[in-house]
Scaffold this active site. Structure first.
Site, PDB file in Angstrom:
ATOM      1  N   CYS A 116     -90.014  54.408 -35.412  1.00  0.00           N
ATOM      2  CA  CYS A 116     -89.437  53.766 -36.596  1.00  0.00           C
ATOM      3  C   CYS A 116     -88.997  52.342 -36.274  1.00  0.00           C
ATOM      4  O   CYS A 116     -89.303  51.403 -37.018  1.00  0.00           O
ATOM      5  CB  CYS A 116     -88.260  54.592 -37.113  1.00  0.00           C
ATOM      6  SG  CYS A 116     -87.587  54.014 -38.683  1.00  0.00           S
ATOM      7  N   CYS A 117     -88.294  52.163 -35.151  1.00  0.00           N
ATOM      8  CA  CYS A 117     -87.879  50.819 -34.735  1.00  0.00           C
ATOM      9  C   CYS A 117     -89.098  49.927 -34.495  1.00  0.00           C
ATOM     10  O   CYS A 117     -89.087  48.734 -34.808  1.00  0.00           O
ATOM     11  CB  CYS A 117     -87.040  50.896 -33.460  1.00  0.00           C
ATOM     12  SG  CYS A 117     -85.369  51.549 -33.675  1.00  0.00           S
ATOM     13  N   CYS A 199     -79.446  49.301 -38.980  1.00  0.00           N
ATOM     14  CA  CYS A 199     -79.827  50.019 -40.191  1.00  0.00           C
ATOM     15  C   CYS A 199     -78.724  51.009 -40.575  1.00  0.00           C
ATOM     16  O   CYS A 199     -78.073  51.596 -39.706  1.00  0.00           O
ATOM     17  CB  CYS A 199     -81.138  50.762 -39.971  1.00  0.00           C
ATOM     18  SG  CYS A 199     -82.564  49.681 -39.736  1.00  0.00           S
ATOM     19  N   CYS A 202     -78.602  54.565 -39.116  1.00  0.00           N
ATOM     20  CA  CYS A 202     -78.540  54.618 -37.645  1.00  0.00           C
ATOM     21  C   CYS A 202     -77.293  53.959 -37.069  1.00  0.00           C
ATOM     22  O   CYS A 202     -77.204  53.753 -35.855  1.00  0.00           O
ATOM     23  CB  CYS A 202     -79.777  53.948 -37.055  1.00  0.00           C
ATOM     24  SG  CYS A 202     -81.327  54.709 -37.573  1.00  0.00           S
ATOM     25  N   CYS A 227     -83.416  48.925 -29.278  1.00  0.00           N
ATOM     26  CA  CYS A 227     -84.506  49.270 -30.186  1.00  0.00           C
ATOM     27  C   CYS A 227     -85.842  48.720 -29.727  1.00  0.00           C
ATOM     28  O   CYS A 227     -86.863  48.979 -30.355  1.00  0.00           O
ATOM     29  CB  CYS A 227     -84.203  48.754 -31.594  1.00  0.00           C
ATOM     30  SG  CYS A 227     -83.966  46.965 -31.663  1.00  0.00           S
TER      31      CYS A 227
END
Length: 239
Positions: A116-117, A199, A202, A227
């Site tokens: 995702c990162c 985010c 997170c 990340c």
């Protein structure tokens, strides 16, 4: 590596504002600053915008930022009348990930979180840095043990450029003092226990005594909560 030595010589013994000014003069159109609108980034943005320095300012809009982050972004535009360039995730890759794994797959495994990162942050960053020679960041040494091992001027092998962290030796109190004295807009989440803001799904507030980055990916049992934007691998060298 010659570029690393050149930059080190240019900014030796200068304060952060002088560092930014001299690099802007020597690397026009080849220097950029990445902001996530946290305390440190607000200080550097103010130094750039207030002095009308020729340094591009950009941000990575992951699509899952806090409303407070978008608010301070808007306030910066109103205050300085300057543009902040936005980079977004690749639409096809993002759609494929969410279609296959759902919107919150990052909670399920470290690999999913890194995927995702990678889509939301790393790939857009690669586009933002393409063709640049200098990357300015708001990293400070005391932010985490991992970052204490970094240096304030580094060669980024992956992006083939020099990274410069002008506030590397500043304390958090120095950062907050600059913001107060210069009346710089800042993210309201900082006042609610969020020293590091990423985010929304997170990031959580930290408790007294917790590490600066304890609120990032708090469900993961790892001491290196990064990340992928700022690698401290052996491939990165410094002086």
């Amino acid at each position: 590596m010659d570029k690393l030595i050149e930059v080190e010589e240019l900014v030796k013994d200068l304060d952060p504002q002088q560092v930014l000014a001299i690099l802007a003069d020597n690397f026009r159109d080849q220097i950029t600053f990445s902001t996530s609108f946290g305390w440190e980034d607000q200080v550097i943005t103010d130094m750039i915008f207030s002095n009308d320095l020729a340094i591009e300012v950009f941000t990575l809009d992951t699509g899952r930022l806090f409303p407070e982050t978008y608010s301070v972004w808007s306030r910066m535009r109103d205050r300085y009348k300057k543009n902040i360039k936005a980079y977004y995730p690749n639409q096809d890759r993002l759609e494929a990930m969410i279609s296959q794994k759902g919107p919150n797959s990052f909670y399920e495994s470290v690999d999913n979180r890194k995927e995702c990162c990678g889509i939301r942050k790393v790939e857009p960053l690669n586009r933002a840095l393409k063709g640049k020679k200098i990357w300015i960041t708001g990293i400070r040494a005391e932010q985490s043990q991992n970052r204490e091992q970094m240096h304030w001027i580094e060669w980024d092998e992956a992006h083939q450029l020099v990274k410069v962290h002008p506030l590397f030796f500043w304390t958090l109190e120095e950062v907050k003092s600059y913001i107060k004295v210069n009346n710089v807009p800042y993210n309201a989440l900082h006042d609610r226990g969020f020293p590091s803001i990423g985010c929304a799904p997170c990031t959580r507030a930290v408790q007294p005594g917790e590490d600066f980055r304890a609120g990032r990916w708090w469900w993961e049992d790892t001491s290196k909560k990064e990340c992928g934007l700022h690698s401290t691998s052996p491939a990165s060298t410094s002086i």
